[in-house]
Structure formats: C-alpha cells, structure tokens
Design an enzyme around this catalytic site. Structure first.
Site, PDB file in Angstrom:
ATOM      1  N   THR A  88      42.687  54.209  45.369  1.00  0.00           N
ATOM      2  CA  THR A  88      42.192  53.299  44.333  1.00  0.00           C
ATOM      3  C   THR A  88      41.229  54.071  43.448  1.00  0.00           C
ATOM      4  OG1 THR A  88      42.344  51.506  45.930  1.00  0.00           O
ATOM      5  CG2 THR A  88      41.017  51.089  43.956  1.00  0.00           C
ATOM      6  N   LYS A 160      45.667  46.892  41.067  1.00  0.00           N
ATOM      7  CA  LYS A 160      44.901  47.117  42.297  1.00  0.00           C
ATOM      8  C   LYS A 160      43.425  46.749  42.106  1.00  0.00           C
ATOM      9  CE  LYS A 160      43.467  49.126  46.186  1.00  0.00           C
ATOM     10  NZ  LYS A 160      43.834  48.933  47.565  1.00  0.00           N
ATOM     11  N   LYS A 229      31.981  49.912  45.490  1.00  0.00           N
ATOM     12  CA  LYS A 229      32.738  50.864  44.669  1.00  0.00           C
ATOM     13  C   LYS A 229      33.856  50.144  43.904  1.00  0.00           C
ATOM     14  CE  LYS A 229      36.333  52.812  45.905  1.00  0.00           C
ATOM     15  NZ  LYS A 229      37.512  53.422  46.497  1.00  0.00           N
TER      16      LYS A 229
END
Lengths: 281, 281
Positions: A88, A160, A229
């Site tokens: 990711t 995503k 994150k």
C-alpha cells in the site's frame, strides 16, 4: 513463471511460500538476510535487489513509501520485465514508478498474512492490460478474488487507500457506538449481534466488533501505527486531488492521540478502548 | 389480540394494515382524520387517542419526541394495558414514559414502510419481561427478526440511536471515499463492487452505495432532515451519558450544511453528492 520477490516481511514471506507451493520458480531478496533462511533450498536467494529485479515478473512487498523508494528510485533500479507492487503506497509514488518502469502494475491486497499463506487474498490490480493479464497466474495462486480497477496503476492504489480509510471509519464509529450503548447498560454482545444480523452484516463489522467485545488488542493484527500511516495516505491523496475528507482528518487525530498515550503497538481496533476511556465515567 | 395504534403516518399505516391482515382486532387513531379512511370497515376508528389507549396493547408510531409528548405527557394520558412505542425517540423521553406508564415497552424498528407492509421489519424490544412476551404475537406479525435488548426500555432506544448513527457514518464515509476514487478516475461501479465483494459486504453498503452510484436521491426514502434528527438524538444521548462522539458531531454539521444548501428533502444518502461537490473541482 520466473518470479522475483523483494521484501520478506510478514506478508512477503507468506506470499513467497505460497507461490513456491504453486509451482513458480522464485528468486527472493530481503534487505536483512535472516529472513531468507526459510527459503534455502526452495528458492534462489538473491544477494541484491537488482538480482531479484532480473526476473520475468518482480513483486515488491515493502512496508511503506520510503522502503519502496529506497529500493527502486534511489538506486535507479529498473526491472527487466513487469514490476508488480503489492504494498500500500501513495498515489504520488505510484505515478512515479509507473513513469520510471516499462511495465508497472499496482496490485495492492486486502487480507492478512494468514490469508496470504492460504492463497485467500483479494487483489486489486491496475496497469497496462497485457501486463495485468501476464500476472494472472501468480495472482490466482495468491488470491481468492482478483479485481481489475483500470489500466492506470493509480486506480488500484486509490481503491486500496479509500477502502482502508473505510475500515478506519468502521473502527471509529463502532468505538463511539459501543461507548454509548455501554453507558445505557446494553450488553456489547447483544449490540454486536443485532448490528451484524441486520443491515450492518459485513465481515468487517463482525471481526472488528468481536475484537472490541473481547478487548483482543494485543498482539496487533494491524497496528495503530500502520493505521495512522494509511490515514495519512488517504489525506495526502485527498489533498492532491482536491477532495474533502473530514472523517479522515478526525480519525487521524484520534489515532495520533491514542498513539501518544502509548497505544501505538496495539491493534488499530483498540481505538474503541481509547474512545471509551475518554467518557466522563 | 385487541390492539390500538396511534399514528398512521407512512410506517404506522403499513403496520396497521399488516396487523389487521394477521387477524388482530385494531382500533386506529390519527391526529388528522384523513389517514383513517383506508381503515374504514377493517378497524375501529377511534375519535381520540384515549379511545385507542384503552386497548389491551397500544402501539404508538409517531414522528418524534414532540409528537409523542403531545399525545401522552401533555394530556397525561395513561394506557390501560401495555404501551409499545415503536418510534425512534430520545433516551430521556423513554425514561419519562417508562416512569409514567404501568407497562412500557420500547420497540423501535429497523426497516422502511415497504418492509413493514410485508412483515419484514427488525424489531429491537426492551421492557418488563412479561410485557415483552405478551407483545410477541404482534411483533411476529410485523417482523422478520425480534431482538430483546434488555428489561429497561432505554436499552432498546440506545441500540436504535447508536445503530442509526452507524448508518450515518456509512453514508458520510462512503461519500468521502467515492469523492476520492472518483478523482482518481476509478469507476464508482467498480469501487462499489470491490467493497461489497470483500470485507464491507453488508446490505447497507450495497443499498446506500447503489443510491450514490445512481444519484437516486429523490424521492427520499429517509430524508436528510430525519437523518439530522437522528444525529441529534445520538448527540443528546452522548451528552447525558458522558460519551465522546466526535463523528456524530461532524456528520451533524455536514447534514446541517447540506440542508442549508437546500437539500433537506433529499434522501440522506445525498450527503455523498454534497461532499463530492465541495472538492476543488
């Protein structure tokens, strides 16, 4: 298929094992060599990222943008064939890699290491059509379902990022709701049962709700720090695209606060515990 | 069973028809008499709320706290038997009615008028055990599933309020996510398909997501104004219980803003359209 894998962290090593078991010829590389031990005799152990990048298809499964940049961009490393990035990462890095590499496929995954080990990931792929099709055999070894989001790698990265943001909203909102019904003396079991037997019957409400009912926050399956994150990826994507995401800002702040209170290594569902503890008692 | 119904709005009239079809003897009352026309010859038409309140079980299905107060508390009306309040009202009013009435059951429902007409509601009941059990036959005529949240009416009210808050978070977060992926040129259809084929596979993501993909906001199935009312119920519950619900505050503000822009009569899923329109273009 002749496949390179760069990055043998929790996800990367399960994916590598699964690909070997599916009959693919692997070359594995990890920055710290210890992680390659498990593959001795089963795969070619590369002594540099460049060696793994010489495969027909090279997969990278690295922790974050910085790790991906340090392998590819700082070293100006160019893959021989197709580069499939399954981690990711940001939209900006996705575009940069797509410009730098001949055939770049973004293929982030939904699922945890245990799902990777069993070939039960969900893969979201985007990139040049022929490159995506060429990757099908390896996707099928790893995945329960493969979705093609488009022909531009950024499309898969956006899916995503947006979906992980939605998972964060499930945690935040369930945490707030559990705090409220708890104060009204509703059993959390009963509340979760009602939710997941009606219109909120989704795997994520069931699994996150279960973790909250049981207070099962350690060891983390996905830590608050990783969650933070991902929220920051959503916010940087929102900023560059000119989109308002007030919920993402709110959850980022709550995660930061909870991490500042020493919860960073707990599972990100522990945000519920943190929100509950903020009430007036 | 001899049942009274007070309130023949969209939900109340479908519930009344369903109960008659299930063989119950009904006495219906509505503040404006026109709504009773449909029941001429099929039920006893009461000329006052007091008349309907003389039934063995009296159901109230009214719009909001003010309407419930004006029927019961201002007139100091006391039901003869069990009072079953199936509307969504505040915790405070729930406690007040539980104090004032001998046998008070809070039994808010999940589901829209069409589900009521088919006997496919989900009912969340709470109140004295014997009273809840006495109501089973009528719940079973109206519901697909009946959940008992506890023996204190407030428990069912809290579940309903917390769950409607969660529905609002689905709308807000999906709206933000659609705005983001849209700017990355991901087809909304593809994004929704991916979400609802993986861990967010819940009826509410499917139905609300579908409304957003199609822009199907009018006529409203549940209006922004009703949504705002439900967020305010969540916030007043949070305030009195000493719980922090920052997401509820945020969504309340976004609904208020969208309503101020003239969207109040649209379906509350139109919040997605409003959020999308706020981006930089």
């Amino acid at each position: 298929m002749d496949i390179g894998i760069i990055g043998l962290g929790q996800m990367g090593r399960e994916m590598a094992a699964r690909l070997i078991d599916s009959g693919h010829a692997l070359t594995v590389y990890n920055r710290t060599a210890a992680a390659t031990q498990r593959f001795r005799g089963r795969a070619r152990i590369a002594s540099s990222a460049a060696e793994a990048a010489g495969a027909e298809v090279v997969i990278t499964m690295l922790a974050d943008d910085a790790a991906v940049e340090s392998v590819w961009l700082r070293q100006k490393l160019i893959p021989r064939g197709i580069h499939v990035n399954m981690a990711t990462v940001s939209l900006a890095l996705t575009r940069e890699l797509a410009r730098a590499h001949h055939q770049y496929v973004a293929a982030p995954v939904f699922g945890r290491p245990a799902a990777a080990a069993k070939g039960e990931l969900d893969i979201i792929a985007a990139g040049p059509k022929a490159a995506v099709e060429r990757c099908r055999p390896l996707f099928e070894a790893l995945a329960r379902q493969v979705f093609v989001a488009g022909e531009t790698p950024e499309q898969a990265a956006a899916v995503k990022i947006a979906r992980n943001f939605l998972l964060a909203t499930v945690i935040e909102s369930l945490g707030e709701a559990f705090a409220l019904v708890g104060k009204a003396h509703v059993s959390p079991e009963t509340f979760l049962h009602i939710l997941t037997s009606t219109s909120l019957a989704a795997p994520v409400y069931k699994s996150y709700g279960r973790q909250m009912v049981e207070g099962a926050y350690e060891p983390a399956q996905f830590s608050m720090e990783l969650g933070l994150k991902d929220l920051e990826l959503a916010l940087s994507a929102a900023r560059e695209k000119g989109v308002v995401m007030p919920t993402a800002e709110l959850i980022r702040k709550n995660l930061l606060d909870a991490i500042a209170q020493g919860n960073g290594r707990k599972d990100w569902t522990a945000l519920a515990e943190y929100l509950g503890s903020k009430g007036s008692g």
